[in-house]
Write a protein that holds these residues in place. Sequence first.
Motif, PDB file in Angstrom:
ATOM      1  N   VAL A 256       0.838  -1.204   0.000  1.00 13.44           N
ATOM      2  CA  VAL A 256       0.000   0.000   0.000  1.00 13.44           C
ATOM      3  C   VAL A 256       0.872   1.253   0.000  1.00 13.44           C
ATOM      4  CG1 VAL A 256      -1.649   1.347   1.349  1.00 13.44           C
ATOM      5  CG2 VAL A 256      -1.973  -1.120   1.084  1.00 13.44           C
ATOM      6  N   LEU A 257       1.856   1.281   0.883  1.00 11.88           N
ATOM      7  CA  LEU A 257       2.709   2.468   0.995  1.00 11.88           C
ATOM      8  C   LEU A 257       3.541   2.676  -0.261  1.00 11.88           C
ATOM      9  CD1 LEU A 257       3.874   2.176   4.713  1.00 11.88           C
ATOM     10  CD2 LEU A 257       2.066   3.620   3.766  1.00 11.88           C
ATOM     11  N   TRP A 258       3.988   1.603  -0.886  1.00 12.44           N
ATOM     12  CA  TRP A 258       4.718   1.736  -2.145  1.00 12.44           C
ATOM     13  C   TRP A 258       3.827   2.375  -3.206  1.00 12.44           C
ATOM     14  CZ3 TRP A 258       4.229   0.177  -7.191  1.00 12.44           C
ATOM     15  CH2 TRP A 258       5.364   0.284  -7.990  1.00 12.44           C
ATOM     16  N   SER A 259       2.579   1.908  -3.309  1.00 11.21           N
ATOM     17  CA  SER A 259       1.650   2.492  -4.278  1.00 11.21           C
ATOM     18  C   SER A 259       1.396   3.963  -3.986  1.00 11.21           C
ATOM     19  CB  SER A 259       0.322   1.724  -4.264  1.00 11.21           C
ATOM     20  OG  SER A 259       0.506   0.387  -4.679  1.00 11.21           O
ATOM     21  N   ALA A 260       1.261   4.295  -2.694  1.00 12.78           N
ATOM     22  CA  ALA A 260       1.027   5.689  -2.324  1.00 12.78           C
ATOM     23  C   ALA A 260       2.244   6.550  -2.625  1.00 12.78           C
ATOM     24  CB  ALA A 260       0.654   5.779  -0.836  1.00 12.78           C
ATOM     25  N   GLN A 263       2.545   6.958  -6.323  1.00 10.20           N
ATOM     26  CA  GLN A 263       1.285   7.394  -6.925  1.00 10.20           C
ATOM     27  C   GLN A 263       0.800   6.403  -7.984  1.00 10.20           C
ATOM     28  OE1 GLN A 263       2.759  11.451  -7.896  1.00 10.20           O
ATOM     29  NE2 GLN A 263       1.034  12.173  -6.650  1.00 10.20           N
ATOM     30  N   GLN A 264       0.726   5.146  -7.560  1.00 11.25           N
ATOM     31  CA  GLN A 264       0.263   4.076  -8.423  1.00 11.25           C
ATOM     32  C   GLN A 264      -1.146   3.658  -8.009  1.00 11.25           C
ATOM     33  OE1 GLN A 264       2.169   2.637 -10.989  1.00 11.25           O
ATOM     34  NE2 GLN A 264       3.656   4.255 -10.593  1.00 11.25           N
ATOM     35  N   VAL A 274       0.603  12.913   1.799  1.00 10.81           N
ATOM     36  CA  VAL A 274      -0.659  12.825   2.536  1.00 10.81           C
ATOM     37  C   VAL A 274      -1.212  11.403   2.477  1.00 10.81           C
ATOM     38  CG1 VAL A 274      -3.017  13.691   2.727  1.00 10.81           C
ATOM     39  CG2 VAL A 274      -1.172  15.255   2.118  1.00 10.81           C
ATOM     40  N   SER A 275      -1.115  10.765   1.323  1.00  5.68           N
ATOM     41  CA  SER A 275      -1.597   9.386   1.194  1.00  5.68           C
ATOM     42  C   SER A 275      -0.840   8.449   2.119  1.00  5.68           C
ATOM     43  CB  SER A 275      -1.454   8.916  -0.258  1.00  5.68           C
ATOM     44  OG  SER A 275      -2.240   9.689  -1.125  1.00  5.68           O
ATOM     45  N   ILE A 276       0.457   8.636   2.209  1.00 10.49           N
ATOM     46  CA  ILE A 276       1.270   7.789   3.087  1.00 10.49           C
ATOM     47  C   ILE A 276       0.865   7.987   4.542  1.00 10.49           C
ATOM     48  CG2 ILE A 276       3.609   7.442   3.985  1.00 10.49           C
ATOM     49  CD1 ILE A 276       4.621   8.086   1.139  1.00 10.49           C
ATOM     50  N   VAL A 277       0.743   9.238   4.958  1.00  8.95           N
ATOM     51  CA  VAL A 277       0.370   9.521   6.351  1.00  8.95           C
ATOM     52  C   VAL A 277      -1.015   8.978   6.661  1.00  8.95           C
ATOM     53  CG1 VAL A 277      -0.171  11.372   7.979  1.00  8.95           C
ATOM     54  CG2 VAL A 277       1.873  11.539   6.545  1.00  8.95           C
ATOM     55  N   ALA A 278      -1.964   9.149   5.738  1.00  9.83           N
ATOM     56  CA  ALA A 278      -3.327   8.668   5.963  1.00  9.83           C
ATOM     57  C   ALA A 278      -3.351   7.157   6.114  1.00  9.83           C
ATOM     58  CB  ALA A 278      -4.231   9.114   4.820  1.00  9.83           C
ATOM     59  N   ASN A 279      -2.601   6.448   5.262  1.00  9.35           N
ATOM     60  CA  ASN A 279      -2.568   4.989   5.372  1.00  9.35           C
ATOM     61  C   ASN A 279      -1.855   4.535   6.638  1.00  9.35           C
ATOM     62  OD1 ASN A 279      -3.742   3.416   2.975  1.00  9.35           O
ATOM     63  ND2 ASN A 279      -2.661   5.096   1.955  1.00  9.35           N
ATOM     64  N   LEU A 280      -0.801   5.225   7.021  1.00  8.42           N
ATOM     65  CA  LEU A 280      -0.126   4.884   8.275  1.00  8.42           C
ATOM     66  C   LEU A 280      -1.061   5.054   9.460  1.00  8.42           C
ATOM     67  CD1 LEU A 280       3.422   6.459   7.733  1.00  8.42           C
ATOM     68  CD2 LEU A 280       2.858   4.016   7.883  1.00  8.42           C
ATOM     69  N   ALA A 281      -1.925   6.064   9.403  1.00  8.50           N
ATOM     70  CA  ALA A 281      -2.897   6.262  10.483  1.00  8.50           C
ATOM     71  C   ALA A 281      -3.870   5.085  10.552  1.00  8.50           C
ATOM     72  CB  ALA A 281      -3.655   7.574  10.269  1.00  8.50           C
TER      73      ALA A 281
END
Length: 401
Positions: A256-260, A263-264, A274-281
Amino acid sequence: MAKDGARGQDLADATTDRRIAILDGYRALAVLAVLLYHYTVRWAPPHDPSTRLPGGAVFSGFLPFAYGWLGVELFFIISGFVIAMTLARCRNPVDFALRRFARLWPPLLVAATLTTIVVHLIGPPEWQVNPLSYLTSILLLGPDVMAKLTHQPGIYWVDGAYWSLWVELRFYILAAIIYLFGRRRRFVLDWLVFQAALVLLSGIADRTGTLEAVPQFLLRDYLPYFTIGICVFEIYRKGLERRLALAGALFGGALVLWSAAWQQGLFEDISAPVSIVANLAIFALFALFLRRSPALRFFRGAWIVALGRASYSLYLIHQHIGIVVMAALIAAGLPYLAALPATIVLVVGAAFLLFRFVEVPGKALVLGATRGLAAGVDRKLPWLRYDPAPKAGDVPDDYGM
C-alpha cells in the motif's frame, strides 16, 4: 477500563457470539469519513462543477474531508478480518455464501429501491435509474459486466457508492476458493502465496506494457488491504500461522505504501505524502487494536458502536439520497452549513430504521429459510467441506462488509 480488562473483553468477544466492539467503532469511523467526503468535497466545486452543493466549496482543500474516501479502504481491512473470521466457522462454501447473502442482500434490495424512488422524484436527470442499472445494482454485478452481457450502454450503479460492494463480492469469491483448497490450517500461507503471485504478475505486466493481462477480477489495487485484514485476524486470535501473518500484514502494508509513494493504482495524481500519512494512520488503528490499547476506549462508546452496526445500511443510502435531499434543502433557502448537519441527521436516522427493520430481520429470515442447506451439502458433497469442522460459538457471527 484497564488494559488487562480490555484484553479480557476482546478475547471473550472473539470466542463467543458477541461482536467485537472496536471493529464496530472502526466501521463507524469509516462510514463517517466517506459520508463527509461525499457531502463536502466530492459533490461540491471544484470536484463537481454543477450547482448541486456550491456551498461545499468552503471545504475544498480540507484534508480530513478530502481524503475521506480512504474510509472505504478501512472497510476493506475490516472485511479481510471479518471474512477470515466468518470462514473459520463455516461448514463449506455454500454455508459461507448463504451467510454473505443474508447479510448483504435484504438491505441492498430496499436501499436500491428507495434510492431509485427518491432520485426519480427529486434527483437530477443524470442520476435517474433505468431498469438494467437497477438490476445490476441488486445483483451486485459490475455495470461493465452487465453491459457486455446485454450489449447495452448507459448502465450504472443505482448509487455510485455501490462500486465497493462489487469489489467486496469478488474478494468473497477469491477467499472462499482459496480457503477451500487450503482448508483451515494454512489459509494465511495460501492467501499470501496468492498475493505474492499477483504482485509478481502485475510487475511483469507493468514492465511489458500488458497490464490488461492482469484480470480486474483479481483486485490488483485493493487486495493488499484485504490481506492486512486477514493477517490481523490470525494474529488477533493467536492462530498457528500468527508469525507468518505478522510478516503478511507488513507485506500488505508495504504494498500500500509503495503504491502511495509512487502514486500508483488508487493513488494516481494524489499527494504522495498525505496518502502515506493517511494509510499509516489506518495501520496504526489496527496496531493499537492488536495491543488491546486503552487509547481505543472511544471506539467502544455506545453511540459509535451503534452507528458501526448500522454502517452498512448507512453506506447504502447516504450518497445519492443524501445529496439530492441536501440540494433540495438548499434550493428551499436553507444555507449549506445548516443543510449539511440536517441531512446527516436525516440520513443517519433513516439508516437506523433500515438496520432495525430490514437488515436484522432480513438476515434472520434468509438464514432461517435456508437452515439445513449447508449440512445437506456436507452430506452430498463431502469434498466441499472445510476441514476440520468448526465448533459452535468458536468465533463471533459474521457482520462484515
